[in-house]
Enzyme design. Structure first.
Site, PDB file in Angstrom:
ATOM      1  N   LYS A 216       0.834  -1.206   0.000  1.00  0.00           N
ATOM      2  CA  LYS A 216       0.000   0.000   0.000  1.00  0.00           C
ATOM      3  C   LYS A 216       0.873   1.262   0.000  1.00  0.00           C
ATOM      4  O   LYS A 216       0.642   2.214  -0.746  1.00  0.00           O
ATOM      5  CB  LYS A 216      -0.922  -0.007   1.224  1.00  0.00           C
ATOM      6  CG  LYS A 216      -1.660   1.290   1.471  1.00  0.00           C
ATOM      7  CD  LYS A 216      -2.629   1.625   0.352  1.00  0.00           C
ATOM      8  CE  LYS A 216      -3.089   3.075   0.418  1.00  0.00           C
ATOM      9  NZ  LYS A 216      -4.019   3.429  -0.644  1.00  0.00           N
ATOM     10  N   CYS A 270      -2.814  11.094   1.598  1.00  0.00           N
ATOM     11  CA  CYS A 270      -2.180   9.838   1.189  1.00  0.00           C
ATOM     12  C   CYS A 270      -0.833  10.071   0.503  1.00  0.00           C
ATOM     13  O   CYS A 270       0.195   9.640   1.012  1.00  0.00           O
ATOM     14  CB  CYS A 270      -3.127   9.054   0.285  1.00  0.00           C
ATOM     15  SG  CYS A 270      -4.558   8.444   1.190  1.00  0.00           S
TER      16      CYS A 270
HETATM   17  N1  NAD Z   1      -9.063   9.352   2.191  1.00  0.00           N
HETATM   18  C1  NAD Z   1      -8.824   8.436   1.277  1.00  0.00           C
HETATM   19  O1  NAD Z   1      -9.278   8.505   0.132  1.00  0.00           O
HETATM   20  C2  NAD Z   1      -8.000   7.209   1.619  1.00  0.00           C
HETATM   21  C3  NAD Z   1      -7.750   6.265   0.601  1.00  0.00           C
HETATM   22  C4  NAD Z   1      -7.038   5.132   0.923  1.00  0.00           C
HETATM   23  C5  NAD Z   1      -6.556   4.956   2.218  1.00  0.00           C
HETATM   24  N2  NAD Z   1      -6.790   5.907   3.178  1.00  0.00           N
HETATM   25  C6  NAD Z   1      -6.306   5.652   4.539  1.00  0.00           C
HETATM   26  O2  NAD Z   1      -7.448   5.329   5.334  1.00  0.00           O
HETATM   27  C7  NAD Z   1      -7.268   5.826   6.664  1.00  0.00           C
HETATM   28  C8  NAD Z   1      -8.414   6.744   7.028  1.00  0.00           C
HETATM   29  O3  NAD Z   1      -8.334   7.888   6.209  1.00  0.00           O
HETATM   30  P1  NAD Z   1      -9.500   8.971   6.193  1.00  0.00           P
HETATM   31  O4  NAD Z   1      -9.184   9.890   5.094  1.00  0.00           O
HETATM   32  O5  NAD Z   1     -10.838   8.289   6.209  1.00  0.00           O
HETATM   33  O6  NAD Z   1      -9.247   9.672   7.615  1.00  0.00           O
HETATM   34  P2  NAD Z   1     -10.245  10.633   8.384  1.00  0.00           P
HETATM   35  O7  NAD Z   1      -9.414  11.455   9.291  1.00  0.00           O
HETATM   36  O8  NAD Z   1     -11.181  11.282   7.433  1.00  0.00           O
HETATM   37  O9  NAD Z   1     -11.131   9.634   9.274  1.00  0.00           O
HETATM   38  C9  NAD Z   1     -10.696   8.997  10.425  1.00  0.00           C
HETATM   39  C10 NAD Z   1     -11.772   9.185  11.501  1.00  0.00           C
HETATM   40  O10 NAD Z   1     -11.435   8.406  12.648  1.00  0.00           O
HETATM   41  C11 NAD Z   1     -11.932   9.076  13.780  1.00  0.00           C
HETATM   42  N3  NAD Z   1     -11.321   8.482  14.992  1.00  0.00           N
HETATM   43  C12 NAD Z   1     -10.068   8.653  15.467  1.00  0.00           C
HETATM   44  N4  NAD Z   1      -9.885   7.895  16.585  1.00  0.00           N
HETATM   45  C13 NAD Z   1     -11.059   7.245  16.799  1.00  0.00           C
HETATM   46  C14 NAD Z   1     -11.511   6.310  17.811  1.00  0.00           C
HETATM   47  N5  NAD Z   1     -10.713   5.904  18.812  1.00  0.00           N
HETATM   48  N6  NAD Z   1     -12.789   5.866  17.736  1.00  0.00           N
HETATM   49  C15 NAD Z   1     -13.600   6.280  16.735  1.00  0.00           C
HETATM   50  N7  NAD Z   1     -13.234   7.138  15.780  1.00  0.00           N
HETATM   51  C16 NAD Z   1     -11.975   7.613  15.795  1.00  0.00           C
HETATM   52  C17 NAD Z   1     -11.578  10.521  13.494  1.00  0.00           C
HETATM   53  O11 NAD Z   1     -12.336  11.426  14.286  1.00  0.00           O
HETATM   54  C18 NAD Z   1     -11.888  10.620  11.997  1.00  0.00           C
HETATM   55  O12 NAD Z   1     -13.209  11.091  11.763  1.00  0.00           O
HETATM   56  C19 NAD Z   1      -5.908   6.510   6.673  1.00  0.00           C
HETATM   57  O13 NAD Z   1      -4.947   5.588   7.113  1.00  0.00           O
HETATM   58  C20 NAD Z   1      -5.679   6.863   5.226  1.00  0.00           C
HETATM   59  O14 NAD Z   1      -4.312   6.965   4.925  1.00  0.00           O
HETATM   60  C21 NAD Z   1      -7.515   7.010   2.910  1.00  0.00           C
END
Ligand code: NAD
Length: 437
Positions: A216, A270
């Site tokens: 990844k 990312c």
């Molecule tokens: N955004 C994308 O398009 C994308 C694509 C592929 C991979 N990713 C990966 O996926 C993961 C998530 O990315 P994202 O963009 O959705 O992040 P994000 O910050 O939008 O969402 C994460 C959420 O988790 C919540 N959170 C944190 N601790 C928590 C807990 N203990 N209990 C409940 N909720 C909690 C936060 O408040 C936040 O809303 C990351 O590792 C990112 O690198 C993201």
């Protein structure tokens, strides 16, 4: 849709990934327990409100969310432990914030600990976040072992890197091939069943979880490097008077070539951070990565290249005046509401630091900034330059009427970083200059 038996699944973290993923499980017939720690976000979601721009077969994510809430099969919770106890599998999609160059894993580690403690016998914990290699072994397997819960015997644990692109989440949850890594065969099989509840695509499995994590990370690094190639190509083509997009179009007719396009830089959580996930791994093994570092530097410098170009034009056009710059699009990529680590925001910051007055518009980005307004007309009025940095449908519609551009200062520069306006000849007739990255 999956015909598998109904499943009770928890999704921890309802952000860009977790929200559509939880809804995709709901669409496939699962009972979903979504845990989100942020009370404001949870409150919005409970009202059926989301700023994400995802849609499925034309149906916006907010409508899907409202249907899910009304169904009684989609529950919003604050506590990851409670969500885990209510379900048979928990998917963790908590992100890793960064402080400068260093990654802060504390939120993810905290969430994994909560889930590991709450997981009962036979529960599957599936980590879907992007992580530095070694994280699943240390922060999931290690915690389970500390708790005396034997993976593959008492509980199941697996890693499944998320590969979707924002804006295409629902389609890609179903259609994008999935990578699945686990430390034991039983966890791999349980994870395969839970993943295939939504995905209809192939699932590539491995018992090397580090390989899954690395795959990844290097997918993201590879895109960063490819975009750096496009940026350097763009500079060379510009100097030579060749259309870079034409070069890319032609090169991509080769079956084994896939050049990406230049733009205002590389943004979002990312790609710009991908190297921060990979470098500690390479350095720990004393491996140098000069190509990857150079690519990162090239991409990180693009907002400065754009800002300097626009400032030079504004100063030449109106010597002694405060440069006035209109910016269309603040999101980190086209048709997105995501302004995290967004190059357009960095461009605005650089312009302001250099003494310019910036007026920016982006109807999709919910955040407010002192330099952001709602009205494109307000932004362009008297501006010495208009920067097109990320596309949004409303802004495209507004720009489709060339008369709107007459509000710009005569001789203003349209700096197009998204290959947005193709007919520069029309702009010349309006007395405007045009520069496409
Ligand atoms: N955004 C994308 O398009 C994308 C694509 C592929 C991979 N990713 C990966 O996926 C993961 C998530 O990315 P994202 O963009 O959705 O992040 P994000 O910050 O939008 O969402 C994460 C959420 O988790 C919540 N959170 C944190 N601790 C928590 C807990 N203990 N209990 C409940 N909720 C909690 C936060 O408040 C936040 O809303 C990351 O590792 C990112 O690198 C993201």
């Amino acid at each position: 849709m999956s015909q598998a038996a109904p499943l009770k699944v928890a999704v921890v973290g309802l952000g860009f990934v977790g929200l559509p993923l939880s809804l995709a499980y709901w669409q496939s017939g699962a009972e979903v327990f979504g845990a989100e720690i942020d009370p404001n976000l949870r409150h919005e979601l409970s009202q059926g409100i989301t700023h994400h721009l995802e849609s499925d077969a034309g149906k916006p994510i907010s409508a899907i969310l409202r249907d899910a809430l009304e169904s009684g099969r989609y529950h919003l919770l604050a506590d990851a432990a409670e969500a885990t106890k209510s379900s048979e599998a928990t998917i963790v999609t908590v992100g890793i914030p960064h402080r400068g160059d260093s990654l802060d894993l504390s939120a993810l580690q905290g969430a994994l600990r909560q889930v590991a403690q709450a997981a009962g016998r036979g529960h599957l914990i599936l980590l879907r976040s992007t992580v530095p290699p070694g994280t699943t072994r240390r922060d999931l397997l290690g915690v389970l072992e500390d708790l005396g819960k034997r993976p593959g015997v008492d509980v199941y644990a697996a890693y499944c890197p998320e590969r979707i692109a924002e804006g295409r989440a629902f389609h890609e949850f179903r259609a994008m091939p999935v990578i699945l890594g686990a430390f034991d065969e039983a966890s791999l099989e349980r994870a395969r069943a839970v993943v295939s509840f939504v995905t209809q695509a192939g699932i590539a499995t491995t018992e090397s979880v580090e390989a899954a994590e690395l795959s990844k990370v290097i997918e993201n690094v590879q895109r960063d490097v490819n975009i750096a190639i496009a940026q350097e190509l763009a500079r060379a083509c510009e100097a030579a008077g060749v259309d870079v997009f034409e070069v890319i179009r032609l090169a991509n007719t080769h079956e084994r070539v896939h050049l990406l396009e230049p733009g205002p830089g590389v943004g979002g959580f990312c790609l710009p951070l991908a190297l921060s996930y990979f470098l500690p791994f390479a350095e720990a093994h004393r491996i140098e990565t000069p190509t990857l570092l150079a690519a990162r530097r090239t991409n990180a410098a693009v907002p400065k290249v754009l800002a300097e170009r626009v400032l030079a034009h504004a100063r030449a056009l109106a010597p002694g005046e405060t440069p006035r710059v209109a910016v269309f699009g603040l999101a980190m990529k086209d048709y997105s509401n995501d302004a995290r680590l967004s190059p357009p925001l960095e461009v605005c910051q650089l312009l302001i630091e250099a003494g310019a007055e910036v007026r920016a518009v982006d109807p999709a980005v919910p955040q407010t900034f002192p330099f952001k307004g709602d009205d494109p007309q307000w932004a362009v009025e008297g501006a010495h330059a208009l920067m097109l940095l990320s596309r949004q449908h409303e802004l495209e519609a507004w720009l489709s009427d060339p008369a709107h551009l007459l509000a710009l200062h005569r001789g203003a520069l349209i700096a197009d970083a998204r290959n947005w306006l193709r007919n520069a000849a029309d702009l010349q007739e309006l007395g405007l200059a045009y520069w496409r990255i």
